[in-house]
Design a protein around this motif. Structure first.
Motif, PDB file in Angstrom:
ATOM      1  N   ALA A   4       0.810  -1.220   0.000  1.00  0.00           N
ATOM      2  CA  ALA A   4       0.000   0.000   0.000  1.00  0.00           C
ATOM      3  C   ALA A   4       0.841   1.267   0.000  1.00  0.00           C
ATOM      4  O   ALA A   4       0.479   2.269  -0.614  1.00  0.00           O
ATOM      5  CB  ALA A   4      -0.929   0.002   1.207  1.00  0.00           C
ATOM      6  N   THR A   5       1.968   1.242   0.705  1.00  0.00           N
ATOM      7  CA  THR A   5       2.795   2.442   0.848  1.00  0.00           C
ATOM      8  C   THR A   5       4.216   2.172   0.381  1.00  0.00           C
ATOM      9  O   THR A   5       4.849   1.206   0.820  1.00  0.00           O
ATOM     10  CB  THR A   5       2.833   2.907   2.317  1.00  0.00           C
ATOM     11  N   ILE A   6       4.713   3.024  -0.517  1.00  0.00           N
ATOM     12  CA  ILE A   6       6.087   2.948  -0.985  1.00  0.00           C
ATOM     13  C   ILE A   6       6.868   4.110  -0.392  1.00  0.00           C
ATOM     14  O   ILE A   6       6.423   5.265  -0.431  1.00  0.00           O
ATOM     15  CB  ILE A   6       6.161   2.991  -2.528  1.00  0.00           C
ATOM     16  N   VAL A   7       8.044   3.805   0.167  1.00  0.00           N
ATOM     17  CA  VAL A   7       8.876   4.816   0.808  1.00  0.00           C
ATOM     18  C   VAL A   7      10.212   4.883   0.079  1.00  0.00           C
ATOM     19  O   VAL A   7      10.894   3.871  -0.093  1.00  0.00           O
ATOM     20  CB  VAL A   7       9.120   4.489   2.303  1.00  0.00           C
ATOM     21  N   ARG A   8      10.574   6.098  -0.361  1.00  0.00           N
ATOM     22  CA  ARG A   8      11.911   6.328  -0.908  1.00  0.00           C
ATOM     23  C   ARG A   8      12.483   7.585  -0.268  1.00  0.00           C
ATOM     24  O   ARG A   8      11.891   8.655  -0.328  1.00  0.00           O
ATOM     25  CB  ARG A   8      11.889   6.499  -2.431  1.00  0.00           C
ATOM     26  N   GLY A   9      13.654   7.447   0.337  1.00  0.00           N
ATOM     27  CA  GLY A   9      14.306   8.571   0.999  1.00  0.00           C
ATOM     28  C   GLY A   9      14.001   8.614   2.477  1.00  0.00           C
ATOM     29  O   GLY A   9      12.893   8.332   2.909  1.00  0.00           O
ATOM     30  N   LEU A  55      10.754  -2.826  -4.033  1.00  0.00           N
ATOM     31  CA  LEU A  55       9.603  -3.672  -4.347  1.00  0.00           C
ATOM     32  C   LEU A  55       8.914  -3.177  -5.613  1.00  0.00           C
ATOM     33  O   LEU A  55       8.538  -3.969  -6.487  1.00  0.00           O
ATOM     34  CB  LEU A  55       8.601  -3.679  -3.189  1.00  0.00           C
ATOM     35  N   LEU A  56       8.764  -1.861  -5.708  1.00  0.00           N
ATOM     36  CA  LEU A  56       8.047  -1.275  -6.837  1.00  0.00           C
ATOM     37  C   LEU A  56       8.864  -1.329  -8.114  1.00  0.00           C
ATOM     38  O   LEU A  56       8.387  -1.791  -9.149  1.00  0.00           O
ATOM     39  CB  LEU A  56       7.652   0.161  -6.507  1.00  0.00           C
ATOM     40  N   TYR A  57      10.104  -0.854  -8.069  1.00  0.00           N
ATOM     41  CA  TYR A  57      10.838  -0.770  -9.335  1.00  0.00           C
ATOM     42  C   TYR A  57      11.201  -2.140  -9.903  1.00  0.00           C
ATOM     43  O   TYR A  57      11.274  -2.297 -11.127  1.00  0.00           O
ATOM     44  CB  TYR A  57      12.043   0.168  -9.255  1.00  0.00           C
ATOM     45  N   LEU A  94      -1.633  -0.160  -4.160  1.00  0.00           N
ATOM     46  CA  LEU A  94      -0.832   1.032  -3.856  1.00  0.00           C
ATOM     47  C   LEU A  94      -1.714   2.252  -3.619  1.00  0.00           C
ATOM     48  O   LEU A  94      -2.591   2.570  -4.431  1.00  0.00           O
ATOM     49  CB  LEU A  94       0.144   1.317  -5.004  1.00  0.00           C
ATOM     50  N   THR A  95      -1.463   2.958  -2.517  1.00  0.00           N
ATOM     51  CA  THR A  95      -2.217   4.169  -2.202  1.00  0.00           C
ATOM     52  C   THR A  95      -1.329   5.386  -1.973  1.00  0.00           C
ATOM     53  O   THR A  95      -1.789   6.522  -2.124  1.00  0.00           O
ATOM     54  CB  THR A  95      -3.078   3.976  -0.941  1.00  0.00           C
ATOM     55  N   THR A  96      -0.045   5.171  -1.610  1.00  0.00           N
ATOM     56  CA  THR A  96       0.784   6.288  -1.163  1.00  0.00           C
ATOM     57  C   THR A  96       2.238   6.085  -1.571  1.00  0.00           C
ATOM     58  O   THR A  96       2.772   4.977  -1.460  1.00  0.00           O
ATOM     59  CB  THR A  96       0.733   6.444   0.366  1.00  0.00           C
ATOM     60  N   ILE A  97       2.887   7.173  -2.027  1.00  0.00           N
ATOM     61  CA  ILE A  97       4.342   7.223  -2.186  1.00  0.00           C
ATOM     62  C   ILE A  97       4.839   8.330  -1.275  1.00  0.00           C
ATOM     63  O   ILE A  97       4.393   9.475  -1.362  1.00  0.00           O
ATOM     64  CB  ILE A  97       4.746   7.520  -3.638  1.00  0.00           C
ATOM     65  N   THR A  98       5.770   8.001  -0.379  1.00  0.00           N
ATOM     66  CA  THR A  98       6.220   8.970   0.611  1.00  0.00           C
ATOM     67  C   THR A  98       7.725   8.858   0.825  1.00  0.00           C
ATOM     68  O   THR A  98       8.403   8.079   0.157  1.00  0.00           O
ATOM     69  CB  THR A  98       5.442   8.777   1.928  1.00  0.00           C
TER      70      THR A  98
END
Length: 279
Positions: A33-38, A47-49, A85-89
């Motif tokens: 649901a949530t992807i974190v970069r940085g 996971l996403l790329y 997926l709902t959020t990129i943060t």
């Protein structure tokens, strides 16, 4: 046709694709649901790329080779993420994630348009709900920084994402937004800022040249992706600014060859024996 006919170098390129681990049917998506970069803590953007790479490569294998197992795999990945997926943060790098992964994801989905079982409507909503607002916000506000704070690549990945998403969604107004920023945007990613210096002999220096090879190659590639997507829509950005993209690419190509020549000469002159690691 070239692959089926065994023509080179197309067949060699196809064989490299087929051998890639991401290009294998049956890849299991790891949608979250949530992807974190940085920011360090909780970073999970790999996971996403990796899933995007698998979706794109399997989509290519379906389009070129016709094996439905690869089409099914690509669709399974796309559907899994559009339903999860709902959020990129993260820190400022979240805008890089929304840009780079946004345009790559949209292009993978474009390859699967019309495939049985692909929920295109839901995937479009994912791109418009999660990715596009971040791309648009960065181009408008640059994360609250001054307009020249970020290198060209930050702008370019956002422009590429806006353009790819809008093509996927058949949204001409937003296509025009991306094209206008490429031509006249205030940030470093507009073409006259991305290639700000012209040298004798038709060489245009890319804005990130001299930073490092990885970022420079990335920028030249993003410019190419933007120009080719626009070209496929009947818009010629290759010719923009008296062919600034071509001039910038030529400069970078010559610069890269010069570096490689210097490295080879250094390696040959050094008394290090047969080791090639230095190159």
């Amino acid at each position: 046709a070239k692959v089926k006919g065994g023509a080179q170098p197309w067949l060699a390129g196809w064989n490299r694709l087929v051998a890639n681990p991401h290009a294998q049917a049956g890849w299991t998506p790891r949608a979250t649901a949530t992807i974190v970069r940085g920011g360090g803590t909780g970073e999970n953007y790999a996971l996403l790329y990796n899933d995007i790479a698998a979706a794109y490569q399997n989509a290519l294998r379906w389009r070129i080779g016709g094996d439905r197992a690869h089409g099914d795999t690509a669709v399974a990945i796309l559907n899994a993420w559009s339903g999860t997926l709902t959020t990129i943060t993260g820190n400022a790098d979240r805008f890089l994630a929304a840009g780079i992964y946004g345009y790559e994801f949209a292009q993978a989905a474009e390859l699967m348009r019309g495939y049985a079982g692909f929920d295109l409507a839901r995937f479009r909503q994912l791109m418009l709900r999660v990715f596009y607002p971040m791309n648009n916000d960065f181009l408008l506000h640059h994360n609250g920084a001054c307009i020249t704070n970020y290198w060209a690549n930050w702008d370019l990945c956002s422009v590429a994402s806006v353009l790819a998403i809008d093509i996927l969604c058949d949204d001409q107004a937003k296509v025009n937004q991306a094209v206008e920023y490429f031509k006249n945007g205030a940030g470093n990613g507009s073409i006259r800022h991305a290639v700000p210096f012209l040298h004798p002999g038709g060489l245009g220096q890319y804005q990130e040249s001299g930073r490092d090879q990885g970022h420079t190659v990335m920028g030249v590639g993003q410019l190419g992706a933007i120009c080719q997507m626009a070209w496929n829509q009947g818009i010629d950005l290759y010719a923009e600014g008296e062919r600034l993209y071509l001039d910038g690419s030529t400069f970078h190509g010559n610069h890269t060859v010069s570096l490689e020549t210097a490295e080879l000469r250094f390696a040959g002159a050094a008394t290090l024996g047969p080791s090639a690691d230095v190159v």
